[in-house]
Design a protein around this motif. Structure first.
Motif, PDB file in Angstrom:
ATOM      1  N   GLU A 246     -21.221  96.414  84.651  1.00 16.79           N
ATOM      2  CA  GLU A 246     -22.514  97.532  84.694  1.00 16.79           C
ATOM      3  C   GLU A 246     -23.505  97.291  85.804  1.00 16.79           C
ATOM      4  O   GLU A 246     -23.839  98.286  86.285  1.00 16.79           O
ATOM      5  CB  GLU A 246     -23.204  97.640  83.519  1.00 16.79           C
ATOM      6  N   ILE A 247     -23.683  95.878  85.785  1.00 18.78           N
ATOM      7  CA  ILE A 247     -24.820  95.643  86.865  1.00 18.78           C
ATOM      8  C   ILE A 247     -24.052  95.728  88.188  1.00 18.78           C
ATOM      9  O   ILE A 247     -24.894  95.988  89.380  1.00 18.78           O
ATOM     10  CB  ILE A 247     -25.238  93.893  86.868  1.00 18.78           C
ATOM     11  N   GLN A 248     -22.912  95.476  88.673  1.00 15.40           N
ATOM     12  CA  GLN A 248     -22.193  95.733  89.840  1.00 15.40           C
ATOM     13  C   GLN A 248     -22.200  97.180  89.962  1.00 15.40           C
ATOM     14  O   GLN A 248     -22.622  97.492  91.212  1.00 15.40           O
ATOM     15  CB  GLN A 248     -20.779  95.086  89.675  1.00 15.40           C
ATOM     16  N   GLU A 249     -22.104  98.178  89.159  1.00 18.69           N
ATOM     17  CA  GLU A 249     -22.073  99.442  89.363  1.00 18.69           C
ATOM     18  C   GLU A 249     -23.530 100.018  89.813  1.00 18.69           C
ATOM     19  O   GLU A 249     -23.802 100.754  90.832  1.00 18.69           O
ATOM     20  CB  GLU A 249     -21.779 100.175  88.148  1.00 18.69           C
ATOM     21  N   LEU A 250     -24.337  99.248  88.961  1.00 20.96           N
ATOM     22  CA  LEU A 250     -25.826  99.710  89.296  1.00 20.96           C
ATOM     23  C   LEU A 250     -26.089  99.186  90.869  1.00 20.96           C
ATOM     24  O   LEU A 250     -26.989  99.818  91.649  1.00 20.96           O
ATOM     25  CB  LEU A 250     -26.943  98.919  88.364  1.00 20.96           C
ATOM     26  N   VAL A 251     -25.678  98.198  91.371  1.00 25.66           N
ATOM     27  CA  VAL A 251     -26.016  97.571  92.592  1.00 25.66           C
ATOM     28  C   VAL A 251     -25.511  98.478  93.691  1.00 25.66           C
ATOM     29  O   VAL A 251     -25.884  98.837  94.762  1.00 25.66           O
ATOM     30  CB  VAL A 251     -25.591  96.185  92.871  1.00 25.66           C
TER      31      VAL A 251
END
Lengths: 396, 396
Positions: free
Chosen positions: A282-287
Motif C-alpha cells: 500500500e505504501i508503494q502505491e501511495l508513493v
C-alpha cells in the motif's frame, strides 16, 4: 543475453548532450573547467571507465587523458580529443591555470587533491560533486531504456528463486545459486556505490531472523554476513520453512542498475507478516500515486511515513530500533546511491526522467523482513513502475 | 564450512598487539593521535567494520565511536571504550585539540577532510596511511592461519573447475558456476581494494583472446567484461577448445584473501603456450627461492624480470605492449592491494610475516594468458607457498 560489447558503447549524441549540460552548469556556477576522475562520472561524461582524467573547460573542447588502458579508451569513448598519458605531469599544459577548477571532492582522496593543489598553485579547486550528481540524476531516454532492460532481468531473476529455494539450505548457498543465474542472464557483477566505505555485493539474500539484523549500511536491511569484515548480506544460517526469505538484488546490466526486492516463504507465512507485507505494498502505491515532478524528495518520504504510522508499522518501518533509517527510496543509475534520496528533510525537487528505487520494508527483529522494491521512472503523471514480477509473498 | 560468526571475532590479544604497534609508530613519528576511519583499517585495529571512528591517542585509551550499527560494534569489537554516536559533533570532546592528528589521507575524501579541518582548527592533520599500511603488511600468526584456510579454499575451487568447464559456454556463465561454488565454500563475496577507482569482482575467469585484453586495472590481466562501465573480467565470449582458460580468483574468507591462479584447457593447448606456462612456473620457483627478509621488494621484481628476459618472454611478461605492468606480485590480507608491492623500484624491505601473492604471467594477444599465482608467507628461509593444487595446465 549475449551482447557485443561494441554495441553497448555510449553514442556520441549522448556524450555531447551530457557535456553540454555540464558546461551550462559550470558557467552558471562560474567555474572555469571541470576535471572528472571518478569512474562512474568519467563513464557518464566520456563513455569510458578506463583510468583517465576528463578535462572539460567552458571555453574549449573536452580532452580525455588516459593512463590505462589508452587503446580501449580510444575504442570506447566518442570524445574527439583523447591522449595517452605517460606521466600525470603531461596534464599540466592541458589544464593550464584556470581561476577555478571543479573536482569531485565528495570522493577524491586528500593525497590526490594535495597533488593537484601543488601542480596548480594559482587555481582554486572547488567541489562540483553536487552539480555532477544532480545532472546524473535526470536520465536520458537512452539511459532509461537500459534501466528497463535491467529491470526485466530483475523480474527473470525473481522468477528463478522458487526453482532453487529449499529448507535447510544455508543463505550463502542460496545466494550463490541465484548469483550464478544472474551472471547467466548477463549481470555485470560489480555494483557501484559512491558513499565512502559503502559497498554492496549483489544485494541481500537472507532468511528470517538474520535478515532482520541491522548493518553498517544506510539501508533498511543489513544481514549478518559471513565475517565482521563485510558485516552484511547472506550468512551461513540455514533457510527455514515458514520464515520470510528476502531477495533484495541490484541487477547490473550494461552499467546501469535495477533495484528489486521480492519476498518468498517455504510452506507458509504468519498472517501478521503477510499483513505487514500488504501494508508495504500500500505504501508503494501511495508513493507511486503521489510522487510528482515539483515535489521535494523529503515530502514523498513524509507522506509515506505518515501513512505507515496510521497503519501501525512505525516501529518496523525501514529498520527496527536504532537501526531505522528515515527514507523510503533512492536514485539509481550507474551507482546504487544516486540522487534523489527520498528521505526525511531532503529538499531536492523531483524532475521528470529521474529514476528511483522505492523500497518500503517492515523489519521484525527475530522474525524477518517483508516488503517490496521496484525501480520507477519519474513521469509527469507519477511514477512508472518497471518491475513486473508478482508482488505478493511467493509461497514455495 | 558453516562457521558461527561469533567464533570469527578478532581476539582481544590481537587488537591489543595491533594498537601497541600503532602507538609505537605514532610516537616515533611524533603524531599525537590517530583517527582511523577506512573500513579495512578500522577492522584491523578494532575488530569491527561498522560505520565508526577509532580514536587512538598515544597517551590514553583507544575509543571507538560508532555511527551504525552500534549494537553490532559492541559485539564484534574488544575495544574497551565504545560509544554510540548520535551526531559526528560528539567526537570533538573525545578528540580534544591535539597538535597533530593522523588520518588515512590516501583514501579519505576531501569533503570529510575539510569537515575535520573546520572542527579542529588548531590541529595539523597528517597522513598516516603509509604507516598503517606498513603495519598491516606484517601479519600475525592469527592472521596467517586465516589466510592458510582461505588458500585451502582456493585449492578446492581450482579442483571444481574441470567439473563445469565446457566448450561453447560463455565466460560469464562459467564464472557464475565457479562463483556459486565459491559461495558454497564460504566465500565472503566482497573483495576489498584500497586504490582509488580500483575494484575487482571475484577475479578474472576468461578464455583465450579475451583474457589477453588489457584493462584499467594495475594487473597483468584485464579482460573485456560485459560493459565499458566495468571493463574487466568475464565477457559474453564463449570458451573454446584448445585455448588457455584463466581462473584468477581472490578467495575471501573471514575477511582475508588468498589470491590464486590456475590455467585450464579443453582438449589440448599449443606447445609454445605450454612452454610459456613452464617458464612462468620457473619464475615462481626463482622468486620463492630468492625472496628473503631484508631484500627490497624491487630487487625481487628485477631478478624475476631478468630471468624472464633470458627465457625470451620479456614482451609477454605481465601484459603485452602498453598494457605491461612492471611487477610480479603484491601483498594480500584484508585488501587485495596491500604492501609490499613486488614491483620495479620498490624500496620496501621484505619482513618475516609479510604475505604476498606472486603471479608471473605471460600474455599473448589474440591467444590468451598462461602462468601461475599463489599466496606465500615470507619466512626466514624464503617464501612458504600456500596454494597446493597442481600447477601444470589442466587439460579437461
Amino acid at each position: 543475453m549475449a551482447t557485443d560489447i561494441q554495441e553497448t558503447y555510449t553514442p556520441r549524441s549522448e556524450i555531447d548532450a551530457r557535456l553540454k549540460r555540464l558546461r551550462n552548469r559550470l558557467e552558471k556556477e562560474k567555474i572555469d573547467a571541470a576535471l572528472i576522475m571518478e569512474t562512474a562520472d568519467l563513464f557518464y561524461f566520456s563513455g569510458t571507465a578506463q583510468q583517465a582524467f576528463l578535462h572539460v573547460p567552458t571555453d574549449g573542447p573536452a580532452i580525455l587523458m588516459v593512463k590505462k588502458d589508452a587503446q580501449r579508451a580510444f575504442e570506447e569513448s566518442s570524445i574527439e580529443q583523447i591522449r595517452a598519458l605517460r606521466s600525470q605531469k603531461e596534464m599540466a599544459p592541458v589544464i593550464g591555470s584556470p581561476k577555478t577548477l571543479g573536482m569531485e571532492l565528495d570522493v577524491l582522496p586528500v593525497n590526490m587533491y594535495r597533488y593537484f593543489q601543488e601542480q596548480f598553485p594559482d587555481t582554486e579547486i572547488v567541489d562540483i560533486s553536487h552539480a555532477v550528481r544532480s545532472l546524473r540524476a535526470v536520465k536520458s531516454a537512452y539511459e532509461i531504456d537500459i534501466i528497463r532492460q535491467a529491470s526485466r532481468l530483475s523480474d527473470q531473476l525473481a522468477a528463478f528463486v522458487p526453482r532453487v529455494l529449499e529448507p535447510g539450505m544455508p543463505e550463502i548457498e542460496l545466494a550463490g545459486l541465484i548469483e550464478a543465474e544472474a551472471r547467466r542472464l548477463g549481470h555485470q557483477g560489480m555494483i557501484r556505490m559512491r558513499g565512502w566505505n559503502s559497498s554492496l555485493f549483489y544485494g541481500h539474500i537472507m532468511g528470517g531472523a538474520s535478515a532482520a539484523v541491522s548493518s553498517s549500511l544506510a539501508s533498511p536491511t543489513g544481514g549478518v554476513g559471513t565475517t565482521p569484515v563485510f558485516p552484511q548480506g547472506s550468512s551461513f544460517a540455514p533457510i527455514r520453512s515458514g520464515e520470510p526469505v528476502l531477495m533484495d538484488m541490484a541487477f547490473g546490466f550494461r552499467g546501469y542498475l535495477s533495484d528489486h526486492t521480492r519476498i518468498y516463504a517455504i510452506g507458509s507465512l504468519a498472517d501478521d507478516l503477510l499483513a505487514a507485507h500488504d501494508a508495504m505494498l500500500e505504501i508503494q502505491e501511495l508513493v507511486k500515486n503521489t510522487a510528482r515532478p515539483g515535489m521535494t524528495a523529503g515530502s514523498v518520504y513524509e507522506l509515506a511515513a505518515e501513512r505507515v504510522a496510521e497503519l501501525g508499522y512505525a516501529d518496523n518501518f525501514m529498520g527496527a530500533g536504532d537501526g531505522r533509517v528515515p527514507f523510503v527510496g533512492h536514485g539509481v543509475g550507474i551507482e546504487l546511491d544516486e540522487y534523489p534520496v527520498l528521505a526525511r528533510g531532503q529538499k531536492m525537487v523531483l524532475e521528470e526522467g529521474m529514476v528511483v528505487a522505492v523500497e518500503p520494508k517492515a523489519i521484525f527483529p527475530g522474525r524477518g523482513v517483508v516488503g517490496i522494491e521496484n525501480t520507477h521512472i519519474v513521469t509527469k503523471n507519477g511514477l512508472e513502475q518497471l518491475g513486473r514480477y508478482p508482488e505478493a509473498v511467493v509461497i514455495v
